[in-house]
Design an enzyme around this catalytic site. Sequence first.
Site, PDB file in Angstrom:
ATOM      1  N   TYR A  34       0.850  -1.268   0.136  1.00 58.17           N
ATOM      2  CA  TYR A  34      -0.068  -0.120   0.039  1.00 58.17           C
ATOM      3  C   TYR A  34       0.816   1.350  -0.074  1.00 58.17           C
ATOM      4  CZ  TYR A  34      -3.598   3.334   1.426  1.00 58.17           C
ATOM      5  OH  TYR A  34      -4.182   4.541   1.307  1.00 58.17           O
ATOM      6  N   SER A  80     -34.219  16.913  12.241  1.00 59.96           N
ATOM      7  CA  SER A  80     -33.690  16.222  13.328  1.00 59.96           C
ATOM      8  C   SER A  80     -34.920  15.318  14.290  1.00 59.96           C
ATOM      9  CB  SER A  80     -33.107  17.230  14.744  1.00 59.96           C
ATOM     10  OG  SER A  80     -34.446  18.095  14.812  1.00 59.96           O
ATOM     11  N   LEU A  81     -34.707  14.738  15.181  1.00 59.44           N
ATOM     12  CA  LEU A  81     -35.539  13.612  15.652  1.00 59.44           C
ATOM     13  C   LEU A  81     -36.182  14.064  16.929  1.00 59.44           C
ATOM     14  CD1 LEU A  81     -33.593  10.489  15.243  1.00 59.44           C
ATOM     15  CD2 LEU A  81     -35.361  11.173  13.760  1.00 59.44           C
ATOM     16  N   GLU A 109     -31.484   1.280  15.616  1.00 62.95           N
ATOM     17  CA  GLU A 109     -30.082   1.657  15.282  1.00 62.95           C
ATOM     18  C   GLU A 109     -29.405   2.370  16.490  1.00 62.95           C
ATOM     19  OE1 GLU A 109     -29.679   3.911  11.678  1.00 62.95           O
ATOM     20  OE2 GLU A 109     -31.170   2.632  10.781  1.00 62.95           O
ATOM     21  N   LYS A 111     -27.550   5.117  18.254  1.00 63.25           N
ATOM     22  CA  LYS A 111     -27.478   6.746  17.949  1.00 63.25           C
ATOM     23  C   LYS A 111     -25.940   6.917  18.415  1.00 63.25           C
ATOM     24  CE  LYS A 111     -29.656  11.020  18.838  1.00 63.25           C
ATOM     25  NZ  LYS A 111     -28.891  11.740  19.112  1.00 63.25           N
ATOM     26  N   ASP A 113     -23.131   9.327  19.159  1.00 59.93           N
ATOM     27  CA  ASP A 113     -22.896  10.510  19.556  1.00 59.93           C
ATOM     28  C   ASP A 113     -21.702  11.412  19.006  1.00 59.93           C
ATOM     29  OD1 ASP A 113     -23.744  12.803  21.052  1.00 59.93           O
ATOM     30  OD2 ASP A 113     -22.307  12.068  22.920  1.00 59.93           O
ATOM     31  N   ARG A 132     -24.776  19.661   8.909  1.00 59.93           N
ATOM     32  CA  ARG A 132     -26.065  19.955   9.197  1.00 59.93           C
ATOM     33  C   ARG A 132     -26.714  21.312   9.050  1.00 59.93           C
ATOM     34  NH1 ARG A 132     -30.057  20.311  13.134  1.00 59.93           N
ATOM     35  NH2 ARG A 132     -31.963  19.643  12.324  1.00 59.93           N
ATOM     36  N   GLU A 166     -23.022   9.838  10.556  1.00 56.25           N
ATOM     37  CA  GLU A 166     -22.483  10.600  11.825  1.00 56.25           C
ATOM     38  C   GLU A 166     -21.028  10.628  11.680  1.00 56.25           C
ATOM     39  OE1 GLU A 166     -24.954  11.875  13.293  1.00 56.25           O
ATOM     40  OE2 GLU A 166     -24.095  12.208  15.410  1.00 56.25           O
ATOM     41  N   TYR A 218     -25.953   6.326   7.616  1.00 57.57           N
ATOM     42  CA  TYR A 218     -27.107   5.580   8.033  1.00 57.57           C
ATOM     43  C   TYR A 218     -28.556   5.790   7.234  1.00 57.57           C
ATOM     44  CZ  TYR A 218     -27.153   9.901  10.765  1.00 57.57           C
ATOM     45  OH  TYR A 218     -27.076  11.023  11.297  1.00 57.57           O
ATOM     46  N   LYS A 282     -36.589   3.893  13.895  1.00 51.79           N
ATOM     47  CA  LYS A 282     -37.295   3.959  12.652  1.00 51.79           C
ATOM     48  C   LYS A 282     -38.335   3.040  12.127  1.00 51.79           C
ATOM     49  CE  LYS A 282     -32.938   5.891  11.413  1.00 51.79           C
ATOM     50  NZ  LYS A 282     -31.647   5.913  10.666  1.00 51.79           N
ATOM     51  N   LYS A 306     -33.307   7.990  24.321  1.00 53.31           N
ATOM     52  CA  LYS A 306     -32.109   8.366  24.999  1.00 53.31           C
ATOM     53  C   LYS A 306     -31.623   7.619  26.280  1.00 53.31           C
ATOM     54  CE  LYS A 306     -30.891  12.235  22.427  1.00 53.31           C
ATOM     55  NZ  LYS A 306     -30.816  13.469  22.870  1.00 53.31           N
ATOM     56  N   CYS A 399      -3.777  27.517  52.924  1.00 50.61           N
ATOM     57  CA  CYS A 399      -3.348  26.881  51.739  1.00 50.61           C
ATOM     58  C   CYS A 399      -2.612  25.594  52.112  1.00 50.61           C
ATOM     59  CB  CYS A 399      -2.343  27.927  50.960  1.00 50.61           C
ATOM     60  SG  CYS A 399      -1.700  27.010  49.530  1.00 50.61           S
ATOM     61  N   CYS A 402       1.304  26.184  51.142  1.00 46.93           N
ATOM     62  CA  CYS A 402       2.176  27.244  51.762  1.00 46.93           C
ATOM     63  C   CYS A 402       1.789  27.591  53.101  1.00 46.93           C
ATOM     64  CB  CYS A 402       2.359  28.500  51.044  1.00 46.93           C
ATOM     65  SG  CYS A 402       0.926  29.328  50.751  1.00 46.93           S
ATOM     66  N   CYS A 417      -5.630  31.275  47.082  1.00 48.58           N
ATOM     67  CA  CYS A 417      -4.248  31.357  47.838  1.00 48.58           C
ATOM     68  C   CYS A 417      -3.398  32.569  47.217  1.00 48.58           C
ATOM     69  CB  CYS A 417      -3.212  30.269  47.792  1.00 48.58           C
ATOM     70  SG  CYS A 417      -1.641  30.574  48.401  1.00 48.58           S
ATOM     71  N   CYS A 422       3.683  31.136  47.316  1.00 46.69           N
ATOM     72  CA  CYS A 422       3.313  29.614  47.298  1.00 46.69           C
ATOM     73  C   CYS A 422       3.920  28.836  46.236  1.00 46.69           C
ATOM     74  CB  CYS A 422       1.760  29.854  47.290  1.00 46.69           C
ATOM     75  SG  CYS A 422       1.016  28.260  46.981  1.00 46.69           S
TER      76      CYS A 422
HETATM   77  S1  IVH Z   1     -31.678   9.301  11.460  1.00 41.31           S
HETATM   78  C1  IVH Z   1     -34.673  12.105  10.005  1.00 41.31           C
HETATM   79  N1  IVH Z   1     -29.805   7.413  12.503  1.00 41.31           N
HETATM   80  O1  IVH Z   1     -28.821  11.817  15.854  1.00 41.31           O
HETATM   81  C2  IVH Z   1     -33.779  11.262  10.451  1.00 41.31           C
HETATM   82  N2  IVH Z   1     -29.678   9.621  13.130  1.00 41.31           N
HETATM   83  O2  IVH Z   1     -31.672  14.115  16.013  1.00 41.31           O
HETATM   84  C3  IVH Z   1     -32.379  11.556  10.725  1.00 41.31           C
HETATM   85  N3  IVH Z   1     -27.784  10.140  14.630  1.00 41.31           N
HETATM   86  O3  IVH Z   1     -29.171  14.517  13.775  1.00 41.31           O
HETATM   87  C4  IVH Z   1     -31.545  10.873  11.698  1.00 41.31           C
HETATM   88  N4  IVH Z   1     -27.256   8.188  14.777  1.00 41.31           N
HETATM   89  O4  IVH Z   1     -27.070  13.323  13.882  1.00 41.31           O
HETATM   90  C5  IVH Z   1     -30.131   8.688  12.515  1.00 41.31           C
HETATM   91  N5  IVH Z   1     -28.138   5.679  13.323  1.00 41.31           N
HETATM   92  C6  IVH Z   1     -28.602   7.191  13.083  1.00 41.31           C
HETATM   93  C7  IVH Z   1     -28.144   7.832  14.187  1.00 41.31           C
HETATM   94  C8  IVH Z   1     -28.532   9.439  14.061  1.00 41.31           C
HETATM   95  C9  IVH Z   1     -26.799   9.287  15.285  1.00 41.31           C
HETATM   96  C10 IVH Z   1     -27.989  11.708  14.999  1.00 41.31           C
HETATM   97  C11 IVH Z   1     -28.160  12.382  13.707  1.00 41.31           C
HETATM   98  C12 IVH Z   1     -29.365  13.286  14.043  1.00 41.31           C
HETATM   99  C13 IVH Z   1     -29.652  13.126  15.424  1.00 41.31           C
HETATM  100  C14 IVH Z   1     -30.932  12.876  15.662  1.00 41.31           C
END
Ligand code: IVH
Length: 662
Positions: A34, A80-81, A109, A111, A113, A132, A166, A218, A282, A306, A399, A402, A417, A422
């Site tokens: 490589y 967002s969700l 799935e 989530k 971070d 985003r 992500e 994803y 989902k 969460k 302290c 000292c 202090c 010191c």
């Molecule tokens: S689906 C409309 N799948 O979580 C559906 N989101 O508010 C869009 N995230 O902004 C999101 N892992 O940054 C989806 N397996 C996953 C995820 C995921 C992390 C984040 C993503 C999104 C936030 C949900």
Amino acid sequence: MDILKRIKELTKIINQANVDYHTYDNPTMSDYEYDMLFKELKELELAYPEYKQPNSPTDKVGGVILDRFQKVTHDIPMTSLSNAFNFDELADFYHRVQKEIEAFELISELKIDGLAISLIYENGNFIKAVTRGDGQIGEDVSENVKTIKSLPLTLTKPVNITVRGEIFMPYESFYKLNAEREKEGLPLFANPRNAASGTIRQLDSSIVSKRGLDLFVYTIANSDDFEIDTQYEALTLLHKLGFKINKNYRLSNTLSDLFETINHLDRTRQGLNFATDGVVVKVNQFNYQKELGYTARHPKWATAYKFSPEVVETKLLKITFQVGRTGVITPVANLETVEVSGSNVSRATLHNEGFIRDRDIREGDYVYLQKAGEIIPEIISVNMDKRDKQLPFEMITNCPDCNSVLVKKESDADHFCINPDCPSRNINQIIHFASRNAMNIDTLGEKVVETFHGLGYLNNIIDIYSLKDHYDELIELPGFGKKSIDKLLEAIENSKTMPFAKLFFGLGIKNVGAKVAQIIVDELSDIDTIMSATKEELTSIFEIGDVIADSIINYFKDEKNLEIIKFFKENNFVLSQEKVKKLDDHFFSGKTVVLTGTLEHFSRNELSDKLVLLGAKVSSSVSKKTDIVIAGDQAGSKLTKAVELQIKVLSEQELLEILNEE
Ligand code: IVH
């Protein structure tokens, strides 16, 4: 040899090897092979830049430096969700779906971070990566994303596809990065998510390439263009195309199935090398997703469950105290070692006396320790059932180093202090002064400072510069020798020409970090102006508030500190910076300006920097004192207020015209 052909061939082979390695965990060539191919490609591209392919793997090491990120409108918005914080709320989601659809399947799935990213491919070639942003408009961070090893630059099929995923920083990279930052005296990232988003906003992509970011994909945004009917199939297809997907997903058909799945994923995530903060649930079938549609903000076909942060109980053995460079005293909990969210914890900060009193924390207590997405563990409360004869906490009065009497101001949560002699304070101050982001005296690290301090050679910053007078003694010290002392003295000599902002940061003024130091120096240019600045003058600087202004003023009230400045002056250290020129007669000079809404041509920070350079004061809220409001897209209440107060409003177009004219 046909050079172009060879370049194309190498590009293809190496891209394929990357995917085999990172996506499929199935290396198809040795590292050596490589490296050789990579080297060959790199050399050919250097000799024949005109033949370099747009999807060249050599871009993965970075090197492009931007002055800003372009704004990009998402063709398909990034929503967002909604959240579910417990099983009840999850059941609510389930029943809401059930009301509309009789029989459906759910896919869960993990989530991840990190931060969401949209990736655009044409003909199977990577074109663009967009953050985003506000969901409608994001920023083009392609150069940075390209450096992520697991991002495929070429897909296995020549498709036009927009995918979402992500970007995250694995724990290992995160710990390494923070360890480096600690050494350099830079602020630490609180968690991998912050580290990942801070990294993706770097303008220099070679920095990004070194930080070990990773990526899971994803979603297919344009899934209608493919012959797939479910999210499950989408994940399979994404993987086939060469994307790295997170394999921790599961289907469920009933609510109890779903609960079981969540518990299973919660157990799985403990062993992973990246942070997760929940499970995204989902509806699997796309036709049902369409039928369910969206609320004003979220899809109705998905929710984010969460995880609650892990909480463990352990014994608080002892409370000890640390002395920082500013003299601040920090109580520290010494704990019976316990594992929480995958790491061993034996110490946790207790911040200050107030924090301990509010929770009535006592030595010998059993305490609850929490570690969430936040990596830094924190004591949340005491298990009062196990409270026995523990004595109430008493803040120390002297302290720990000292023994001088500590001082606490009404307005401040911390004890200090204030003994200028010191040892702990001085040692930490010297270490800070010498650190990379300050005077960068490379070899004057913690150990050396402690040794020299112990021997009486180093009591304060000034002493650094008379170490050379002890040359004969220093070279005799065990573990040092002529060579290392020469090197040290050379580094010390070189530090004398450090730019003013570095020196100013090195002073170690409370609340004045590297960035604030730079801002103040940019604004006030030289030491005398800074020293004589009033609180009003300091707080009129954008970004400088009361707290910082007070610490600067207090710093220069201290005789010892004035002594240090005098020393710098007498020895010709750099104590000024050329003033950034302001244009007096510019349209914006002297005007108070408020920015609102999304702008197409600038980021807010950028525009505000620019306006400040032109002599404007940029403020965050609209009042009678505001002269001009610059309103971008989707400007909200600030615009309404400006209209009410009859303040001049400029559109982005008008702004551009003024900037161009002047
Ligand atoms: S689906 C409309 N799948 O979580 C559906 N989101 O508010 C869009 N995230 O902004 C999101 N892992 O940054 C989806 N397996 C996953 C995820 C995921 C992390 C984040 C993503 C999104 C936030 C949900």
